[in-house]
Write a protein that holds these residues in place. Sequence first.
Motif, PDB file in Angstrom:
ATOM      1  N   GLU A 159     -15.962   9.701  -2.584  1.00  0.00           N
ATOM      2  CA  GLU A 159     -16.091   8.944  -3.826  1.00  0.00           C
ATOM      3  C   GLU A 159     -14.755   8.391  -4.322  1.00  0.00           C
ATOM      4  N   TYR A 160     -13.681   8.682  -3.597  1.00  0.00           N
ATOM      5  CA  TYR A 160     -12.376   8.189  -4.045  1.00  0.00           C
ATOM      6  C   TYR A 160     -12.308   6.683  -3.826  1.00  0.00           C
ATOM      7  N   PRO A 161     -12.018   5.915  -4.874  1.00  0.00           N
ATOM      8  CA  PRO A 161     -12.071   4.442  -4.746  1.00  0.00           C
ATOM      9  C   PRO A 161     -10.972   3.904  -3.838  1.00  0.00           C
ATOM     10  N   GLU A 162     -11.339   2.916  -3.049  1.00  0.00           N
ATOM     11  CA  GLU A 162     -10.368   2.266  -2.181  1.00  0.00           C
ATOM     12  C   GLU A 162      -9.387   1.451  -3.021  1.00  0.00           C
ATOM     13  N   PRO A 163      -8.106   1.474  -2.662  1.00  0.00           N
ATOM     14  CA  PRO A 163      -7.130   0.669  -3.410  1.00  0.00           C
ATOM     15  C   PRO A 163      -7.465  -0.817  -3.327  1.00  0.00           C
ATOM     16  N   LYS A 164      -7.343  -1.476  -4.457  1.00  0.00           N
ATOM     17  CA  LYS A 164      -7.510  -2.930  -4.482  1.00  0.00           C
ATOM     18  C   LYS A 164      -6.124  -3.553  -4.377  1.00  0.00           C
ATOM     19  N   VAL A 165      -6.004  -4.585  -3.608  1.00  0.00           N
ATOM     20  CA  VAL A 165      -4.713  -5.246  -3.420  1.00  0.00           C
ATOM     21  C   VAL A 165      -4.871  -6.730  -3.714  1.00  0.00           C
ATOM     22  N   ALA A 166      -3.746  -7.376  -3.996  1.00  0.00           N
ATOM     23  CA  ALA A 166      -3.769  -8.821  -4.201  1.00  0.00           C
ATOM     24  C   ALA A 166      -4.292  -9.492  -2.934  1.00  0.00           C
TER      25      ALA A 166
ATOM     26  N   GLN B  17      -5.465 -11.843 -10.294  1.00  0.00           N
ATOM     27  CA  GLN B  17      -6.242 -10.725 -10.816  1.00  0.00           C
ATOM     28  C   GLN B  17      -5.522  -9.394 -10.613  1.00  0.00           C
ATOM     29  N   MET B  18      -5.074  -9.145  -9.396  1.00  0.00           N
ATOM     30  CA  MET B  18      -4.379  -7.911  -9.073  1.00  0.00           C
ATOM     31  C   MET B  18      -2.886  -8.193  -8.914  1.00  0.00           C
ATOM     32  N   VAL B  19      -2.079  -7.216  -9.335  1.00  0.00           N
ATOM     33  CA  VAL B  19      -0.629  -7.300  -9.197  1.00  0.00           C
ATOM     34  C   VAL B  19      -0.177  -6.194  -8.249  1.00  0.00           C
ATOM     35  N   THR B  20       0.641  -6.536  -7.272  1.00  0.00           N
ATOM     36  CA  THR B  20       1.119  -5.563  -6.294  1.00  0.00           C
ATOM     37  C   THR B  20       2.636  -5.572  -6.236  1.00  0.00           C
ATOM     38  N   LEU B  21       3.221  -4.377  -6.287  1.00  0.00           N
ATOM     39  CA  LEU B  21       4.650  -4.195  -6.074  1.00  0.00           C
ATOM     40  C   LEU B  21       4.806  -3.334  -4.830  1.00  0.00           C
ATOM     41  N   ARG B  22       5.704  -3.728  -3.929  1.00  0.00           N
ATOM     42  CA  ARG B  22       5.786  -3.038  -2.645  1.00  0.00           C
ATOM     43  C   ARG B  22       7.246  -2.895  -2.202  1.00  0.00           C
TER      44      ARG B  22
ATOM     45  N   ILE C 220      12.108  -5.064  -3.786  1.00  0.00           N
ATOM     46  CA  ILE C 220      10.736  -4.856  -4.250  1.00  0.00           C
ATOM     47  C   ILE C 220      10.030  -6.202  -4.209  1.00  0.00           C
ATOM     48  N   ARG C 221       8.975  -6.289  -3.420  1.00  0.00           N
ATOM     49  CA  ARG C 221       8.188  -7.518  -3.353  1.00  0.00           C
ATOM     50  C   ARG C 221       7.089  -7.452  -4.413  1.00  0.00           C
ATOM     51  N   ILE C 222       6.985  -8.503  -5.198  1.00  0.00           N
ATOM     52  CA  ILE C 222       6.018  -8.570  -6.291  1.00  0.00           C
ATOM     53  C   ILE C 222       5.121  -9.771  -6.045  1.00  0.00           C
ATOM     54  N   GLU C 223       3.809  -9.558  -6.108  1.00  0.00           N
ATOM     55  CA  GLU C 223       2.890 -10.656  -5.859  1.00  0.00           C
ATOM     56  C   GLU C 223       1.624 -10.482  -6.684  1.00  0.00           C
TER      57      GLU C 223
END
Length: 394
Positions: free
Chosen positions: A126-133, A237-242, A230-233
């Motif tokens: 039941e653990y939700p899958e991560p949503k990514v940009a 809708q979704m914001v991702t920092l990597r 740090i890559r930001i995109e």
Amino acid sequence: MLQISVESKDLARAIGVVSRVINRRNMLPVLGNVLLTQKDGAFYVTGSNGEAWGMMKMPEESVSVLSGTTAAIGTRRICLPTEAMKQMLGSVPDQRLFCDIDEEKLMMTVSYNSGKFTVPVVNADEYPEPKVADKSVCAFALDGSWLIPRVKAAKVCVKESNLRPVMSNIALDADHEGVCLVGTDEHTLYKDRLQVGVGGGFLEGNPGVVLLHMSVFDVIQAAFASAESIRIETDGQMVTLRSDDFTLTHRGTEGKYPNYNSVIPKQQPHHVTVSVSALTAAIRRVAIFASESSNMIILGWDGKDIVLSADDIDYGRAANETVAPSGDDTDLPGGFRIGLKAACLLGLLGCVKTGTAIMEFSDNSRAITIREEDANSNLVLLQMPMKIDDTPTT
């Protein structure tokens, strides 16, 4: 049965960082746990609150599979109890841990030099899958040494706002020449800019504003503290920092960020340069005697020194103190007075990294601005004034 060995300090750090994403109360009970998974030979620890996901990659040399298929934990995914693991790992000296995970009985036994402990684990179905940009419309990379200190500083100007949710964010306003980092609660404002220059290939996609919600500020500071880049995109809708070892994704806040440049005065006619440490210390002392309801101090000019004053007529308390300006470059009219919230002014002065700051004024009904005394600094701080009640008491 899956048996792995792991360095305690690396597991403790991973759980400690991703747990900052987890809410105290979650709609799904499984979100009170951290997720341990394996993919392509690497192990990851993930924390989520359903709106944000933080995933840390464990160092390759930190984790070893002793027995059991390496695919087992990847296909089933195992959730570990967050608080129990944090408390135990925080008290165990740095050493190699040996973890026996029984995926049928859902139990894990962790052995260390002087003992062992057993905790229940949870099936992660039941653990939700991560949503990514999905498809980025705006992407850029920032040095961690530039971003992290400014997130820490700008958050003093960001407050939770249910009426205007966008105000609960720091804005990264990116264009082809650089990015502005802005935080404001409509009473105070923090703005700094990284100027890259034309043709630097800084921006991928279109210019735009990326919003970082205040709920992830602590995660950003902890996870990316040592990140070189740090890559930001965002896909709108979704914001991702990597970075190399951490990925943070959260749902972007809907709404348009206000035009912050419109509230920053283009030119202020009056200014004074002052020692930040001297002014800060004086404000702290005088603010003790300010009204508890307003926390207002009055900053004035007597023709020679800055005069700070505060009073609380309800308790018959008052204080005043002078602070000498730094240097001779002062342009303030005699008798000038402006009311300011002490706590806000202290927060802004804490953002200044130079020994002296330039305070700029127009009149006592307009915003003041504070700048670092450094020709290379792009920092602008702003504070709205408070009305001074000069009505005589009877």
